[in-house]
Write an enzyme that holds these catalytic residues in place. Structure first.
Site, PDB file in Angstrom:
ATOM      1  N   ARG A 129      25.691  42.247  33.436  1.00 56.80           N
ATOM      2  CA  ARG A 129      25.220  42.157  34.837  1.00 56.80           C
ATOM      3  C   ARG A 129      23.712  41.933  34.959  1.00 56.80           C
ATOM      4  NH1 ARG A 129      29.080  45.990  34.974  1.00 56.80           N
ATOM      5  NH2 ARG A 129      31.016  45.280  35.918  1.00 56.80           N
ATOM      6  N   LYS A 151      15.646  29.671  39.108  1.00 60.35           N
ATOM      7  CA  LYS A 151      16.963  29.042  39.245  1.00 60.35           C
ATOM      8  C   LYS A 151      17.559  28.894  37.861  1.00 60.35           C
ATOM      9  CE  LYS A 151      16.946  26.267  43.445  1.00 60.35           C
ATOM     10  NZ  LYS A 151      17.116  24.901  43.966  1.00 60.35           N
ATOM     11  N   GLU A 193       9.146  14.656  37.378  1.00 64.10           N
ATOM     12  CA  GLU A 193       8.986  15.838  38.246  1.00 64.10           C
ATOM     13  C   GLU A 193       7.521  16.002  38.670  1.00 64.10           C
ATOM     14  OE1 GLU A 193      11.681  17.249  39.313  1.00 64.10           O
ATOM     15  OE2 GLU A 193      13.204  17.279  37.732  1.00 64.10           O
ATOM     16  N   LYS A 230       4.583  24.423  42.152  1.00 63.35           N
ATOM     17  CA  LYS A 230       5.952  24.990  42.091  1.00 63.35           C
ATOM     18  C   LYS A 230       5.924  26.462  42.519  1.00 63.35           C
ATOM     19  CE  LYS A 230      10.346  25.285  40.970  1.00 63.35           C
ATOM     20  NZ  LYS A 230      11.241  24.934  39.895  1.00 63.35           N
ATOM     21  N   GLU A 240      15.626  29.526  48.722  1.00 60.05           N
ATOM     22  CA  GLU A 240      15.954  28.224  49.316  1.00 60.05           C
ATOM     23  C   GLU A 240      16.723  28.375  50.625  1.00 60.05           C
ATOM     24  OE1 GLU A 240      17.082  25.312  46.374  1.00 60.05           O
ATOM     25  OE2 GLU A 240      17.670  23.903  47.910  1.00 60.05           O
ATOM     26  N   ARG A 245      11.760  25.213  49.865  1.00 56.85           N
ATOM     27  CA  ARG A 245      12.117  24.953  48.466  1.00 56.85           C
ATOM     28  C   ARG A 245      13.005  23.711  48.354  1.00 56.85           C
ATOM     29  NH1 ARG A 245      13.499  29.366  43.725  1.00 56.85           N
ATOM     30  NH2 ARG A 245      13.595  27.792  42.092  1.00 56.85           N
ATOM     31  N   ASN A 249      13.863  19.048  46.089  1.00 54.95           N
ATOM     32  CA  ASN A 249      15.014  18.201  45.780  1.00 54.95           C
ATOM     33  C   ASN A 249      14.738  16.728  46.061  1.00 54.95           C
ATOM     34  OD1 ASN A 249      16.715  20.288  44.948  1.00 54.95           O
ATOM     35  ND2 ASN A 249      17.192  20.803  47.076  1.00 54.95           N
ATOM     36  N   HIS A 252      16.515  14.024  44.176  1.00 52.44           N
ATOM     37  CA  HIS A 252      17.523  14.648  43.319  1.00 52.44           C
ATOM     38  C   HIS A 252      18.965  14.406  43.768  1.00 52.44           C
ATOM     39  CE1 HIS A 252      14.183  16.354  41.276  1.00 52.44           C
ATOM     40  NE2 HIS A 252      14.912  17.164  40.537  1.00 52.44           N
ATOM     41  N   HIS A 256      20.895  13.266  40.715  1.00 50.67           N
ATOM     42  CA  HIS A 256      21.945  14.079  40.082  1.00 50.67           C
ATOM     43  C   HIS A 256      23.255  13.306  39.989  1.00 50.67           C
ATOM     44  CE1 HIS A 256      20.067  18.319  40.853  1.00 50.67           C
ATOM     45  NE2 HIS A 256      19.578  17.734  39.785  1.00 50.67           N
ATOM     46  N   HIS A 269      17.563  13.659  32.107  1.00 50.93           N
ATOM     47  CA  HIS A 269      17.464  14.164  33.476  1.00 50.93           C
ATOM     48  C   HIS A 269      16.334  13.465  34.242  1.00 50.93           C
ATOM     49  CE1 HIS A 269      17.456  17.002  36.810  1.00 50.93           C
ATOM     50  NE2 HIS A 269      16.172  17.192  36.612  1.00 50.93           N
TER      51      HIS A 269
HETATM   52  N1  LIG Z   1      15.889  25.466  37.041  1.00 48.79           N
HETATM   53  C1  LIG Z   1      15.187  24.551  37.659  1.00 48.79           C
HETATM   54  O1  LIG Z   1      14.512  24.835  38.654  1.00 48.79           O
HETATM   55  C2  LIG Z   1      15.176  23.141  37.132  1.00 48.79           C
HETATM   56  C3  LIG Z   1      14.254  22.210  37.637  1.00 48.79           C
HETATM   57  C4  LIG Z   1      14.231  20.921  37.088  1.00 48.79           C
HETATM   58  C5  LIG Z   1      15.106  20.592  36.067  1.00 48.79           C
HETATM   59  N2  LIG Z   1      16.001  21.524  35.602  1.00 48.79           N
HETATM   60  C6  LIG Z   1      16.921  21.214  34.516  1.00 48.79           C
HETATM   61  O2  LIG Z   1      16.175  20.959  33.329  1.00 48.79           O
HETATM   62  C7  LIG Z   1      16.996  20.179  32.458  1.00 48.79           C
HETATM   63  C8  LIG Z   1      16.171  19.092  31.819  1.00 48.79           C
HETATM   64  O3  LIG Z   1      15.143  19.687  31.072  1.00 48.79           O
HETATM   65  P1  LIG Z   1      14.410  18.918  29.875  1.00 48.79           P
HETATM   66  O4  LIG Z   1      14.074  17.557  30.347  1.00 48.79           O
HETATM   67  O5  LIG Z   1      13.365  19.797  29.389  1.00 48.79           O
HETATM   68  O6  LIG Z   1      15.611  18.685  28.860  1.00 48.79           O
HETATM   69  P2  LIG Z   1      15.999  19.339  27.462  1.00 48.79           P
HETATM   70  O7  LIG Z   1      15.911  20.800  27.508  1.00 48.79           O
HETATM   71  O8  LIG Z   1      17.322  18.747  27.112  1.00 48.79           O
HETATM   72  O9  LIG Z   1      14.893  18.770  26.469  1.00 48.79           O
HETATM   73  C9  LIG Z   1      14.848  17.377  26.218  1.00 48.79           C
HETATM   74  C10 LIG Z   1      14.958  17.110  24.705  1.00 48.79           C
HETATM   75  O10 LIG Z   1      13.733  17.477  24.080  1.00 48.79           O
HETATM   76  C11 LIG Z   1      13.984  18.360  22.984  1.00 48.79           C
HETATM   77  N3  LIG Z   1      12.809  19.214  22.909  1.00 48.79           N
HETATM   78  C12 LIG Z   1      12.494  20.246  23.725  1.00 48.79           C
HETATM   79  N4  LIG Z   1      11.271  20.703  23.437  1.00 48.79           N
HETATM   80  C13 LIG Z   1      10.827  19.967  22.383  1.00 48.79           C
HETATM   81  C14 LIG Z   1       9.611  19.955  21.658  1.00 48.79           C
HETATM   82  N5  LIG Z   1       8.590  20.750  21.979  1.00 48.79           N
HETATM   83  N6  LIG Z   1       9.501  19.073  20.650  1.00 48.79           N
HETATM   84  C15 LIG Z   1      10.512  18.223  20.361  1.00 48.79           C
HETATM   85  N7  LIG Z   1      11.663  18.161  21.034  1.00 48.79           N
HETATM   86  C16 LIG Z   1      11.804  19.036  22.044  1.00 48.79           C
HETATM   87  C17 LIG Z   1      15.280  19.037  23.331  1.00 48.79           C
HETATM   88  O11 LIG Z   1      15.925  19.524  22.183  1.00 48.79           O
HETATM   89  C18 LIG Z   1      16.053  17.906  24.000  1.00 48.79           C
HETATM   90  O12 LIG Z   1      16.636  17.101  23.015  1.00 48.79           O
HETATM   91  C19 LIG Z   1      18.132  19.643  33.305  1.00 48.79           C
HETATM   92  O13 LIG Z   1      19.319  20.314  32.977  1.00 48.79           O
HETATM   93  C20 LIG Z   1      17.725  19.964  34.719  1.00 48.79           C
HETATM   94  O14 LIG Z   1      18.823  20.173  35.569  1.00 48.79           O
HETATM   95  C21 LIG Z   1      16.028  22.777  36.122  1.00 48.79           C
END
Ligand SMILES: NC(=O)c1ccc[n+]([C@@H]2O[C@H](COP(=O)([O-])OP(=O)(O)OC[C@H]3O[C@@H](n4cnc5c(N)ncnc54)[C@H](O)[C@@H]3O)[C@@H](O)[C@H]2O)c1
Length: 368
Positions: A129, A151, A193, A230, A240, A245, A249, A252, A256, A269
């Site tokens: 939990r 989030k 972003e 942010k 939100e 907030r 989006n 997005h 998405h 992404h």
């Molecule tokens: N929670 C939120 O508010 C929020 C906001 C925006 C995006 N997101 C989410 O974030 C995700 C995308 O994140 P991302 O773009 O970081 O993707 P990711 O976590 O998949 O990382 C991208 C790639 O880079 C690699 N990687 C990560 N750090 C590295 C480093 N320092 N050196 C070498 N390789 C590295 C990872 O293994 C992966 O292959 C999506 O799922 C999206 O929905 C969430």
């Protein structure tokens, strides 16, 4: 031995009892153990959740810092990539946490990009939990966006982020040194972003984005600036509910849908969001007061980072609409869609119809 850790620049996130700090700077990974002691006192049992790319690069430094601080960390590694943001992987992680004896006094570290931040934070939010966790984001996108704001969640097979929780981290450690190992494509996607933040909140950031695109500029400053944006948005509207907030989006809704339609992992992404940003800019020209020149400026910025701006024929219009309808932004058949009235100024509109979607998707297929 001289300490190569540069003093961290801290961005506070003020959320009453859920407040925390984001430390941004160079050489911060080695401070993880000290931060864990500061946040969790003598709680020792913890998991470091990471992925198969990040683990080999940074897990040992994280584990060592925790061990030196008297913690007993266990490493859990999941396959790299968006496909790991699933209920199945969350179950695997939680099972592993139970197997290695994590209890309600344990804490978690999410070490990786946005996938690990969302998945690790989600597991922390549901395990027994809810246990506390620290975000250690290692991509541009996760440092400027996903690690801040609480989030967490996973995807359903064709609906992004459909299952999740708000669960604020206890701390965020954004070590800009970790960005040096990113591949070009992953580096570039993070700027979608950043460009989004400039579009919705602060157009005065654009010259610095240009400088970084050209290989100069102060990256740490740009990252801090984005984290501050942010954090401010999250402080105004943590859950939100107030429409503030929701401005994050921008780009997005279609982004998405494009990401899910391509199949998670096909388009990164940030690449899908880039397409969504151009579509939202075009709709902002049609339905709001954004100038054509400013919409073109957004496209120019995206192209500086080799981000896609033209939709390929592989994406079927009706399939994109089918997926978009499942988006949380669709409420009782109406779309909450973020438009720009100018660069730096966004609002939520209810004027966007499915016909507008069809039109903009058609426009997006034309060469830029
Ligand atoms: N929670 C939120 O508010 C929020 C906001 C925006 C995006 N997101 C989410 O974030 C995700 C995308 O994140 P991302 O773009 O970081 O993707 P990711 O976590 O998949 O990382 C991208 C790639 O880079 C690699 N990687 C990560 N750090 C590295 C480093 N320092 N050196 C070498 N390789 C590295 C990872 O293994 C992966 O292959 C999506 O799922 C999206 O929905 C969430």
């Amino acid at each position: 031995m001289p300490d190569s850790t540069q003093p961290a620049h801290t961005v506070p996130v003020n959320l009453g009892p859920r407040s925390y700090r984001v430390d941004v700077g160079s050489g911060l990974l080695k401070t993880l153990g000290a931060v864990a002691n500061e946040k969790f006192g003598n709680r020792a049992n913890c998991v470091v959740i990471t992925d198969s790319n990040v683990g080999p690069l940074y897990a040992e430094a994280a584990l060592e810092s925790l061990r030196v601080a008297g913690k007993r960390p266990v490493l859990i590694t999941v396959p790299a990539g968006e496909a790991s943001k699933s209920l199945l992987t969350a179950q695997t992680v939680c099972s592993e946490m139970a197997r290695v004896g994590m209890d309600r006094k344990s804490f978690a570290i999410a070490l990786g990009g946005g996938v690990i931040g969302d998945l690790g934070g989600f597991c922390a939010s549901i395990y027994q939990r809810g246990i506390p966790y620290i975000q250690v984001p290692t991509t541009v996108l996760s440092q400027v966006d996903s690690s801040v704001g609480g989030k967490t969640g996973v995807n359903l097979p064709d609906a992004k982020n459909m299952v999740g929780n708000f669960h604020q981290p206890a701390h965020v450690l954004a070590d800009v040194d970790t960005l040096a190992s990113l591949h070009k494509r992953e580096w570039n996607e993070g700027f979608a972003e950043i460009i989004k933040h400039a579009c919705i909140r602060d157009a005065s950031m654009l010259p610095l984005i240009d400088q970084v695109a050209a290989g100069g500029g102060d990256l740490a400053s740009l990252i801090r600036w984005n984290i501050a944006i942010k954090a401010a948005v999250v402080e105004e509207d943590e859950f939100e509910t107030l429409g503030v907030r929701a401005l994050l989006n921008f780009g997005h809704t279609l982004g998405h849908a494009i990401e899910a339609s391509a199949g998670y992992g096909t388009l990164l992404h940030g690449e899908a969001i880039s397409l969504g940003l151009r579509a939202a800019a075009l709709l902002s020209v049609e339905l709001s007061t954004l100038s054509v020149g400013d919409a073109e400026r957004i496209v120019e910025l995206l192209r500086h980072f080799d981000l896609p701006v033209q939709l390929s024929a592989d994406f079927e219009t009706e399939e994109l609409l089918r997926i978009a309808r499942m988006d949380k932004k669709f409420e009782q058949g109406k779309i909450r869609f973020v438009l720009l009235s100018a660069l730096g100024s966004a609002h939520v509109s209810h004027d966007v119809t499915e016909e507008h979607f069809r039109e903009v998707i058609a426009l997006m297929r034309e060469p830029v």
